[in-house]
Design a protein around this motif. Structure first.
Motif, PDB file in Angstrom:
ATOM      1  N   MET A 129       0.835  -1.211  -0.228  1.00 35.06           N
ATOM      2  CA  MET A 129      -0.107   0.524   0.011  1.00 35.06           C
ATOM      3  C   MET A 129       1.080   1.479   0.181  1.00 35.06           C
ATOM      4  SD  MET A 129      -3.017  -1.500   2.115  1.00 35.06           S
ATOM      5  CE  MET A 129      -3.373   0.267   3.090  1.00 35.06           C
ATOM      6  N   ALA A 130       1.491   0.966   0.850  1.00 37.07           N
ATOM      7  CA  ALA A 130       2.889   2.262   0.699  1.00 37.07           C
ATOM      8  C   ALA A 130       3.814   2.398  -0.399  1.00 37.07           C
ATOM      9  CB  ALA A 130       3.830   2.285   1.847  1.00 37.07           C
ATOM     10  N   ILE A 131       3.479   1.349  -1.375  1.00 39.20           N
ATOM     11  CA  ILE A 131       3.913   1.988  -2.666  1.00 39.20           C
ATOM     12  C   ILE A 131       3.600   1.947  -3.588  1.00 39.20           C
ATOM     13  CG2 ILE A 131       4.998   0.197  -5.288  1.00 39.20           C
ATOM     14  CD1 ILE A 131       6.311  -1.500  -3.173  1.00 39.20           C
ATOM     15  N   VAL A 132       2.307   1.487  -3.573  1.00 42.73           N
ATOM     16  CA  VAL A 132       0.644   2.265  -4.933  1.00 42.73           C
ATOM     17  C   VAL A 132       0.024   3.297  -4.371  1.00 42.73           C
ATOM     18  CG1 VAL A 132      -1.502   0.712  -5.579  1.00 42.73           C
ATOM     19  CG2 VAL A 132       0.587  -0.781  -5.467  1.00 42.73           C
ATOM     20  N   VAL A 133      -0.459   2.913  -3.129  1.00 41.86           N
ATOM     21  CA  VAL A 133      -1.073   4.302  -3.100  1.00 41.86           C
ATOM     22  C   VAL A 133      -0.726   5.795  -3.187  1.00 41.86           C
ATOM     23  CG1 VAL A 133      -2.826   5.921  -0.723  1.00 41.86           C
ATOM     24  CG2 VAL A 133      -3.030   2.873  -1.421  1.00 41.86           C
ATOM     25  N   PRO A 134       0.450   5.987  -2.397  1.00 40.31           N
ATOM     26  CA  PRO A 134       1.289   7.186  -3.161  1.00 40.31           C
ATOM     27  C   PRO A 134       1.222   7.593  -4.633  1.00 40.31           C
ATOM     28  CG  PRO A 134       2.880   6.376  -0.950  1.00 40.31           C
ATOM     29  CD  PRO A 134       1.633   5.563  -1.645  1.00 40.31           C
ATOM     30  N   VAL A 135       2.137   6.573  -4.899  1.00 39.58           N
ATOM     31  CA  VAL A 135       2.501   6.379  -6.228  1.00 39.58           C
ATOM     32  C   VAL A 135       1.135   7.162  -7.284  1.00 39.58           C
ATOM     33  CG1 VAL A 135       2.995   5.225  -8.644  1.00 39.58           C
ATOM     34  CG2 VAL A 135       4.808   5.188  -6.479  1.00 39.58           C
ATOM     35  N   VAL A 136       0.133   6.153  -7.227  1.00 42.19           N
ATOM     36  CA  VAL A 136      -1.063   6.197  -7.995  1.00 42.19           C
ATOM     37  C   VAL A 136      -2.224   7.619  -7.631  1.00 42.19           C
ATOM     38  CG1 VAL A 136      -3.592   5.397  -8.643  1.00 42.19           C
ATOM     39  CG2 VAL A 136      -1.358   4.215  -8.261  1.00 42.19           C
ATOM     40  N   THR A 137      -1.779   8.352  -6.270  1.00 43.23           N
ATOM     41  CA  THR A 137      -2.595   9.327  -5.972  1.00 43.23           C
ATOM     42  C   THR A 137      -1.857  10.119  -6.282  1.00 43.23           C
ATOM     43  OG1 THR A 137      -3.298   7.968  -3.497  1.00 43.23           O
ATOM     44  CG2 THR A 137      -3.267  10.603  -3.737  1.00 43.23           C
ATOM     45  N   LEU A 138      -1.016  10.506  -5.949  1.00 40.83           N
ATOM     46  CA  LEU A 138       0.332  11.040  -7.043  1.00 40.83           C
ATOM     47  C   LEU A 138       0.129  11.889  -8.520  1.00 40.83           C
ATOM     48  CD1 LEU A 138       2.672  11.471  -3.725  1.00 40.83           C
ATOM     49  CD2 LEU A 138       0.066  12.770  -3.519  1.00 40.83           C
ATOM     50  N   TRP A 190      -9.562   7.676  -3.338  1.00 41.94           N
ATOM     51  CA  TRP A 190     -10.271   8.448  -3.676  1.00 41.94           C
ATOM     52  C   TRP A 190     -10.406   9.576  -3.003  1.00 41.94           C
ATOM     53  CZ3 TRP A 190     -15.044   9.544  -1.054  1.00 41.94           C
ATOM     54  CH2 TRP A 190     -16.062   9.521  -1.599  1.00 41.94           C
ATOM     55  N   GLY A 191     -10.262   8.462  -1.842  1.00 43.38           N
ATOM     56  CA  GLY A 191     -10.270  10.382  -0.519  1.00 43.38           C
ATOM     57  C   GLY A 191      -9.343  11.776  -0.129  1.00 43.38           C
ATOM     58  N   LEU A 192      -8.458  10.526  -1.583  1.00 36.88           N
ATOM     59  CA  LEU A 192      -7.572  12.083  -1.207  1.00 36.88           C
ATOM     60  C   LEU A 192      -6.965  12.659  -2.294  1.00 36.88           C
ATOM     61  CD1 LEU A 192      -4.687   9.637   1.086  1.00 36.88           C
ATOM     62  CD2 LEU A 192      -6.260  11.423   1.746  1.00 36.88           C
ATOM     63  N   VAL A 193      -6.563  11.827  -3.008  1.00 37.07           N
ATOM     64  CA  VAL A 193      -6.718  12.728  -5.041  1.00 37.07           C
ATOM     65  C   VAL A 193      -6.765  14.124  -4.869  1.00 37.07           C
ATOM     66  CG1 VAL A 193      -7.313  12.854  -7.488  1.00 37.07           C
ATOM     67  CG2 VAL A 193      -6.100  10.891  -6.120  1.00 37.07           C
ATOM     68  N   GLY A 194      -7.813  14.295  -4.282  1.00 37.16           N
ATOM     69  CA  GLY A 194      -7.776  16.223  -4.466  1.00 37.16           C
ATOM     70  C   GLY A 194      -7.817  16.831  -3.904  1.00 37.16           C
ATOM     71  N   PHE A 195      -6.750  16.112  -2.678  1.00 40.35           N
ATOM     72  CA  PHE A 195      -6.173  16.961  -1.684  1.00 40.35           C
ATOM     73  C   PHE A 195      -4.881  17.965  -2.270  1.00 40.35           C
ATOM     74  CE2 PHE A 195      -2.531  17.447   1.184  1.00 40.35           C
ATOM     75  CZ  PHE A 195      -2.977  18.052   1.894  1.00 40.35           C
ATOM     76  N   TYR A 196      -4.275  16.400  -2.764  1.00 47.72           N
ATOM     77  CA  TYR A 196      -3.668  16.600  -3.342  1.00 47.72           C
ATOM     78  C   TYR A 196      -3.501  17.986  -4.926  1.00 47.72           C
ATOM     79  CZ  TYR A 196      -0.995  13.925   0.821  1.00 47.72           C
ATOM     80  OH  TYR A 196      -0.798  14.067   1.562  1.00 47.72           O
ATOM     81  N   MET A 197      -4.084  17.010  -5.500  1.00 46.39           N
ATOM     82  CA  MET A 197      -4.834  17.553  -6.963  1.00 46.39           C
ATOM     83  C   MET A 197      -4.648  19.641  -6.564  1.00 46.39           C
ATOM     84  SD  MET A 197      -8.104  17.367  -9.018  1.00 46.39           S
ATOM     85  CE  MET A 197      -8.252  18.671 -10.178  1.00 46.39           C
ATOM     86  N   VAL A 198      -5.505  19.710  -5.759  1.00 48.61           N
ATOM     87  CA  VAL A 198      -5.337  21.048  -5.037  1.00 48.61           C
ATOM     88  C   VAL A 198      -3.566  21.534  -4.389  1.00 48.61           C
ATOM     89  CG1 VAL A 198      -6.380  22.310  -3.927  1.00 48.61           C
ATOM     90  CG2 VAL A 198      -7.997  21.462  -4.130  1.00 48.61           C
TER      91      VAL A 198
END
Lengths: 306, 339, 475
Positions: B105-114, B207-215
């Motif tokens: 998760m620590a690999i996939v989530v940051p890479v995909v989200t960011l 889903w929950g985090l993309v928006g924050f980092y997008m902004v």
């Protein structure tokens, strides 16, 4: 050679740079390629917006349905739009008084942690001294350890100073746990403020105190606002800390009351009321966000940049 | 104060050239110790840090000590047992599986989200016309505001919402899929099938985090002087190249901070899991360390052992942060702290 | 290190190293720090009052009783009811009832500090593992030996064997208040309508599955958090088949206990049902209450193994005219050691009185109030569930078919009532979380009987071989 002043990005006084402002409307007629890209962009973003909005609307809709209706069909509209679920959630969970407690605790902790956090972040960013690196890592470490392992020692700290089960005790605890996050984000921000300004202030004979309060802090306003909003969201939703440290029902904060209500709604399988409770918890935060979002748009980069 | 020539860009900058001016270089010199400075340091650093140490660090340090004991968590007494909790930990296949899940998760989530956040941010900011000034998309503020919504919602609630959406029989997802004629999804358990569960929960977190980092990235990109993009265009750089070789290097520090913060979250993920997969998921494919730790501490009453898990979790998280710093430095970023 | 050998030991340590720092910080700021030295060091219980038949534990007038009650499906109003009774019967005693949803986290620090509440309803998902705190609990024999508010010795008013699940190594320390019967539940009206009869063996269950399929229904279903209800049923069936031998092997975590033939037979019976497609798919991804609603509201499947709390739990989610009824868990063969009518019944909702509480006598008095006829009837009537007190449910079950059938099953079973200690529902060693995983896979058709057995055995062996876990010897 080339110099890209990073300080310029977030906060340089207007006029010193030409800010890159995306035009919000009136796209000039572009090339065919442009149109394709624009169309593609809109398509992707609209799909994404749907992905975000649909679940939220679904929750809103479900909060008006009875549990049987929820089970019967996920799509159907409620037979009648009644606020029974809301009344139920509001009265059973006793939201009114807990709301006030939450406001007191969150605002108190916010002021405290922003005050402490900005000061420490400034010192860490501004000065290099033995141990500064270790302190930075200490802040980072504070973000990595599961809170519930610290509950027992924390309980004794609070009892030792006579603040167990009190709102001031909760304020101090909240503030302390928001502190590393605050420092972590503000540190990056203060580093981006130009050194020359501080130096100029020093030449003018301003001491460290004045430099901070009269020059650096006002410049840091956008960053502070950003971190404050993020902290507000985080603290408002905090619920592990009060469980053991705030067991007096009179002093409950909203999340505790909600957790208690959700647990009961879960046992009695009242999903409609559960969704209503969700809406009630989220709406205040959403309103705060909508009010301050302009601030956030303008400054969020400042808070986390460089 | 900003001077920027196109020279740096034509040479295909991958990192901002040297000479960055920062404030973090004031040296501590003993002879500068004035009253002003002493009180300043006392109030600005010593007191807040003492407060932090008393309320956060010391409880954690004690918890770290508990990891060397057989404390049940409820008894007044405990015995010092050295490192045997740690020995037990590394022979505990369930915990190791949880650790593996966390690391994935620590690999996939940051890479995909960011990645997604950066992609959207780029679309919003430079998706407009290439003629005239570099332009963003129409109604970009709408996308920004909407995308940020999920970040405002507590993680526990996000989990609740999605566990309803994923419900095999009455959930929104299968409802849509079966209406589209995909009957094989009629009772498909997204959270209950070992093939899909971990991706389903990761999707929720993303889903929950993309928006924050997008902004975050939009604001950062907007902080880049427009001339940079103009210059890049004059040099004939396409959108894609502009994004890769100009935008990302210029907001490198934002990306680093974002990576660390989201990584901490992915390594914890407790709250999301408490709502989505309280039992660890099918075949424990979504079990995370924090969950295992929680049951060990409270249900099984092995608090000392749970504290050992906490220490391991903290060490992994710090190692992750160190890795992000190192990668950033390797690709030419400046050091993360001090000088 | 010993946190509390001397009452002040730990606090001194903390005050020295941490609280002082905190004080320094807050004090300098002029913040709200009050006094760092003022905490009381009271450790002894309130001095005992006069002991008499009406005040058997000697609760002293003027004292307060603190009760922390798990607020779940039963709410806390029934406990407040008992609190009022105590206040009425014992002059000058006040009772404070506090709800909690996370018992362990709320109370953990107070146990460590030697300052727990006087009586606790240790229930729900966040309960404190009893094994962890059993040295810190008061024995409750004097409670059941006392006379109740109506003048009868309490012990004589209780159902048989209800103290067993609260007795560990011979010490009775947990008073499980609510009587639970484990059964398979169905809609009597639906069965009648279709001319179905309740299956008594796994073979009959399989046959019924075929008939249900004809009506477009599944036989069974499950929810992800409640997959181990099938384990409970399986063990119940296996104990009926193989008797005490099975129970003792499981309770004492014997190597190879899951491979005993009776258990294997049950697993194989279940496997046939699963392979035939009679189990509603998707359970491993369904919240258990939603799954239960598929049974009680939508009638997607027709049988559900559960405890008798199921009626109260689903009362807002049950189709009208459902006529929820229970039947004993099926047996494996016709020559089982116990008859089909034998019933798995045990008590739940565990009340404990910490021995370090300020008012141990008050805590016990609270339990005495709860065991009074008045309180027990009040509970049965408002919660539609029986307490461990006999004769509180009238024949009409307050209009509840489930309660009626529960009482009837208990009567029919006579002395053939059994239970066990360490696995569900007591879950002494906290194995349920791990077992859920294995069961979810099995019920979803993802593993064979051999894999199920191996998985369960591994979990049992892990506890058995861990010397740091204190075991209870069951006989």
């Amino acid at each position: 050679m080339t110099q890209i002043s990073q300080g310029a990005a977030p906060v340089a006084p207007a006029g010193e740079r030409v800010p890159f402002e995306p035009a919000e409307s009136g796209e000039a007629p572009g090339t065919a390629g442009d149109k394709a890209v624009t169309g593609f962009s809109h398509t992707v973003l609209i799909i994404w917006s749907f992905l975000v909005i649909i679940p939220l609307i679904w929750v809103l809709m479900s909060s008006f349905k009875t549990s049987s209706e929820i089970f019967a069909s996920p799509f159907a509209l409620p037979e009648r739009w009644s606020f029974d679920n809301y009344v139920n959630a509001w009265t059973t969970a006793g939201i009114g008084s807990f709301f006030l407690n939450s406001v007191i605790v969150v605002v108190g902790a916010l002021i405290l942690t922003m005050f402490f956090g900005s000061m420490s972040a400034y010192v860490l960013a501004r000065f290099s001294f033995p141990g500064s690196r270790a302190l930075y890592y200490l802040m980072l470490a504070g973000l990595t350890f599961p809170i519930f392992l610290a509950i027992v020692p924390l309980f004794f700290v609070l009892r030792g100073i006579g603040l167990l089960n009190t709102l001031p005790g909760l304020i101090l605890t909240y503030a302390a746990f928001a502190f590393p996050f605050t420092v972590f984000f503000l540190y990056a921000f203060f580093r981006s403020l130009s050194k020359s300004i501080a130096e100029a202030a020093a030449v003018d004979g301003a001491g460290e105190w004045r430099t901070f309060f009269q020059i650096m802090l006002p410049m840091a306003k956008p960053g502070l606002a950003t971190v404050a909003i993020l902290n507000f969201v985080g603290l408002w939703n905090q619920f592990l800390l009060p469980i053991a440290l705030n067991t007096n029902p009179d002093n409950y904060v909203l999340t505790q009351a909600m957790a208690s209500f959700a647990s009961q709604a879960g046992y009695s399988v009242d999903f409609g009321a559960l969704f209503a409770a969700v809406v009630i918890t989220v709406v205040p935060v959403l309103i705060i966000y909508l009010i301050f979002q302009r601030q956030l748009q303008g400054s969020v980069s400042a808070g986390v940049s460089k | 104060m900003t001077t920027l020539t196109s020279g740096g860009l034509t040479s295909g900058v991958s990192a901002p050239p040297g000479g960055l001016r920062r404030i973090g270089s004031a040296r501590w010199r003993r002879r500068n110790l004035t009253f002003d400075k002493i009180t300043f340091f006392l109030v600005f650093l010593v007191i807040p840090v003492a407060f932090y140490i008393a309320f956060v660090v010391s409880p954690f340090v004690q918890a770290a000590y508990f990891s060397l004991t057989d404390w049940t968590g409820f008894s007044p007494g405990m015995n010092f047992i050295g490192l045997s909790n740690y020995a037990k930990l590394f022979a505990d296949s369930t915990f190791l599986q949880a650790m593996g899940n966390n690391i994935l998760m620590a690999i996939v989530v940051p890479v995909v989200t960011l990645g997604v956040a950066m992609f959207f941010a780029t679309l919003v900011t430079v998706g407009g016309s290439t003629r005239g000034n570099v332009k963003g998309l129409r109604s970009s503020s709408f996308y920004r505001v909407v995308s940020f919504f999920p970040y405002v919602i507590p993680a526990i609630v996000i989990g609740l919402i999605w566990s309803q959406i994923y419900d095999p029989s009455a959930g929104l997802l299968n409802g849509i899929l079966t209406r589209l004629g995909l009957e094989q999804f009629a009772s498909f358990a997204w959270l209950g099938d070992p093939r899909t569960a971990r991706w389903a929960v990761m999707f929720v977190i993303i889903w929950g985090l993309v928006g924050f980092y997008m902004v975050l990235f939009i604001a950062a990109i907007k902080g880049i002087p427009a001339e940079v993009f103009e210059a890049a265009r004059i040099d004939g750089a396409g959108r894609f190249r502009t994004a890769i070789s100009i935008t990302i290097p210029l907001i490198r520090e934002n990306v680093q901070t974002a990576f660390i913060y989201i990584g901490i979250l992915a390594l914890d993920a407790f709250v999301y899991m408490a709502a989505l997969e309280p039992g660890g998921g099918p075949d424990n494919t979504t079990l995370v360390m924090a969950q295992q730790l929680f049951t060990t501490a409270f249900t099984k009453g092995q608090f000392g052992y749970a504290c050992a898990m906490g220490v391991v979790l903290a060490v992994i998280t710090l190692a992750y942060a160190g890795l992000v710093f190192a990668v950033n430095r390797f690709f030419g970023g400046k050091s993360e702290v001090g000088e | 290190m010993d946190i509390n050998v001397k009452p002040l030991g730990r606090r001194d340590f903390l005050r020295g190293s941490l609280a002082a720092a905190a004080l320094a910080a807050t004090g300098t700021l002029g913040a709200c720090a009050t006094s760092g030295t003022g905490t009381s060091t009271q450790t002894s219980s309130a001095p005992a009052g006069q002991v008499s038949d009406t005040n058997p534990f000697g609760v002293q007038s003027g004292t307060a009783v603190e009760a922390v009650i798990f607020k779940g499906g039963y709410g806390i109003d029934y406990a407040e009811f008992a609190g009022k009774q105590v206040e009425a019967k014992q002059q000058g005693v006040t009772v404070k009832v506090t709800p909690t949803t996370k018992v362990a986290q709320t109370l953990q620090p107070r146990f460590v500090a030697g300052n727990p509440p006087d009586v606790i309803d240790n229930s729900g998902a966040g309960l404190i593992g009893v094994n962890t705190i059993r040295d810190q609990l008061a024995e409750l024999n004097d409670v059941v030996e006392a006379k109740n508010y109506e003048g009868t010795v309490i012990k004589d008013t209780l159902y048989e064997g209800v103290m067993d699940p609260g007795t560990f190594d011979g010490k009775f320390i947990v008073l499980n208040y609510v009587l639970s019967v484990f059964a398979i539940w169905y809609s009597a009206s639906l069965f009648e309508q279709n001319g179905w009869t309740v299956p008594k063996t796994y073979e009959e269950m399989l046959a019924l599955g075929e008939e249900a399929k004809g009506k477009g229904k599944y036989l069974l279903g499950w929810g992800k958090e409640a997959a181990t209800y099938y384990q409970t049923m399986a063990i119940g069936s296996a104990i009926k088949e193989g008797g005490d031998e099975v129970r003792l092997a499981l309770d004492n975590l014997k190597p190879g206990c899951w491979s005993l033939p009776p258990l294997q037979d049950v697993f194989n019976g279940l496997k046939k049902i699963i392979d035939a497609g009679y189990m509603k798919p998707g359970g491993s991804g369904t919240v258990f209450t939603a799954a239960q609603a598929q049974w009680s509201e939508a009638e997607d499947f027709i049988l559900y193994p559960s405890g008798s709390w199921i009626e109260n739990e689903m009362k807002d989610q049950t189709k009208s005219g459902f006529k929820m009824t229970g039947a004993p868990e099926p047996v494996v063969s016709s020559n089982s050691k116990m008859p089909w009518e034998a019933l798995h019944s045990t008590a739940g909702e565990g009340y404990i009185v910490p021995s370090q509480g300020k008012n141990v006598a008050g805590g016990k008095e609270f339990l005495r109030a709860m065991l009074s006829q008045e309180a027990a009837v009040n509970f049965a009537k408002t919660k539609l569930a029986s307490t461990i007190v006999k004769g509180t449910v009238p024949a009409d079950g307050f209009g509840s078919t489930a309660l009626q059938s529960q009482i009837k099953m208990l009567e029919t079973a006579g002395s053939n009532i059994f239970s066990w200690t360490v696995l569900n529902p007591a879950d002494l060693y906290g194995m349920n979380t791990d077992q859920l995983v294995v069961w979810n896979t099995f019920l979803g058709g993802g593993s064979s009987v051999a894999e199920l057995t191996e998985g369960l055995q591994k979990i049992t062996d892990k506890v058995a071989n861990d010397d740091s876990i204190k075991k209870v010897q069951v006989s």
